[in-house]
Scaffold this active site. Structure first.
Site, mmCIF file in Angstrom:
data_model
loop_
_atom_site.group_PDB
_atom_site.id
_atom_site.type_symbol
_atom_site.label_atom_id
_atom_site.label_comp_id
_atom_site.label_asym_id
_atom_site.label_seq_id
_atom_site.Cartn_x
_atom_site.Cartn_y
_atom_site.Cartn_z
ATOM 1 N N GLU A 129 0.840 -1.203 0.000
ATOM 2 C CA GLU A 129 0.000 0.000 0.000
ATOM 3 C C GLU A 129 0.870 1.246 0.000
ATOM 4 O O GLU A 129 1.834 1.334 0.772
ATOM 5 C CB GLU A 129 -0.912 0.013 1.241
ATOM 6 C CG GLU A 129 -1.989 -1.035 1.180
ATOM 7 C CD GLU A 129 -3.021 -0.909 2.295
ATOM 8 O OE1 GLU A 129 -3.088 0.142 2.966
ATOM 9 O OE2 GLU A 129 -3.777 -1.884 2.483
ATOM 10 N N GLU A 143 -8.208 1.376 -5.351
ATOM 11 C CA GLU A 143 -9.378 1.096 -4.514
ATOM 12 C C GLU A 143 -10.173 2.376 -4.274
ATOM 13 O O GLU A 143 -9.606 3.394 -3.840
ATOM 14 C CB GLU A 143 -8.932 0.482 -3.170
ATOM 15 C CG GLU A 143 -10.113 0.201 -2.240
ATOM 16 C CD GLU A 143 -9.820 -0.762 -1.099
ATOM 17 O OE1 GLU A 143 -8.672 -1.239 -0.973
ATOM 18 O OE2 GLU A 143 -10.767 -1.038 -0.336
#
Ligand code: KIV
Length: 265
Positions: free
Chosen positions: A115, A182
């Site tokens: 991430e 996302e």
């Protein structure tokens, strides 16, 4: 389905063929997904929520990631296995490398997911130069949930959108093999997908990404609480988990899923 590699996925993007990705955390779901020809199986740190019953991904440890990755990889011959570097497992690039090595050598992963954008550039470059295949996760970053203040759409403000786009371009240059976006507006995801040569997997990012991913329990209607608006229950119109996975793959590949109803504008 032939064995899926990073080269396969890059070729699919180049030829405009979409691919499917689902999460799995155990052997039985992994077998069903590979039989449904899911190209990429993600052993996500979402296991903190859907397996461990926590409210976030933050408690997931490296040992847990290795355990679940091994349970998935042991039974898969063809799907590409991607595994998350969990919270605080990648504080330094050296730590990220040794933890990636665990996911690969003990867990059997083919690719690790990290991430973050700009802050992870050096790490992505370090891993890539040492032969580790990397997926970079941008947009909503569940490991930063306490900093961000919740699970919500990212990239609506123009400056935020530009930052995500420039992160995507910089990560591609640093050697990342895949991007995962996302919860970003569909238009931004489409722009990023068209701007990079590497495949882009979307979740809540619209139909114009090269691929889609969802949490496997969500597509079987097993969500505790209200499912996110980008989730579709594929079991509702089928007769078995196997058929639900097959319907998901078919609808992702044909561009039937996601619809406008599963998309942020
Ligand atoms: O951990 C996970 O399952 C993920 C997906 C939701 C993309 O990162």
């Amino acid at each position: 389905m032939n064995k899926i590699t990073t080269t396969t996925l890059k070729k699919m993007k180049a030829s405009g063929e979409k691919f499917a990705c689902l999460t799995a955390y155990d052997a039985s779901f992994a077998i069903a997904q590979e039989n449904a020809e899911v190209e990429v199986i993600l052993v996500g740190d979402s296991l903190g929520m859907v397996v461990k019953g926590q409210s976030s991904t933050l408690s997931v440890s490296m040992d847990e990631m290795v355990y679940h990755t091994a349970n998935v990889s042991r039974v898969c011959q063809k799907s590409l296995i991607m595994s998350d570097l969990p919270f605080a497992s990648d504080i330094t690039k050296e730590q990220a490398y040794s933890n990636s090595a665990r996911l690969i050598s003990e867990g059997g992963a083919h690719m690790v997911k990290i991430e973050g954008g700009t802050t992870m550039l050096e790490t992505v470059e370090f891993l890539s130069q040492r032969g580790v295949a990397v997926c970079s996760h941008l947009g909503l970053l569940p490991q930063s949930v306490y900093k961000v203040g919740g699970y919500r759409i990212q990239g609506r403000a123009p400056e935020e959108a530009e930052q995500i786009l420039s992160d995507a371009l910089a990560l591609e240059k640093a050697g990342t093999d895949i991007l995962l976006l996302e919860c970003v507006p569909a238009e931004l995801a489409a722009r990023i997908t068209a701007s990079v040569e590497i495949p882009v997997i979307g979740i809540g990012a619209g139909v114009n990404c090269d691929a889609q991913v969802l949490v496997c329990y969500d597509i079987l209607g097993l969500t505790s609480g209200t499912p996110a608006s980008f989730v579709k229950n594929f079991l509702a119109d089928t007769h078995s988990i196997q058929e639900a996975f097959e319907a998901y793959v078919k609808q992702v590949k044909s561009g039937q899923f996601p619809t406008d109803a599963h998309t942020f504008n």
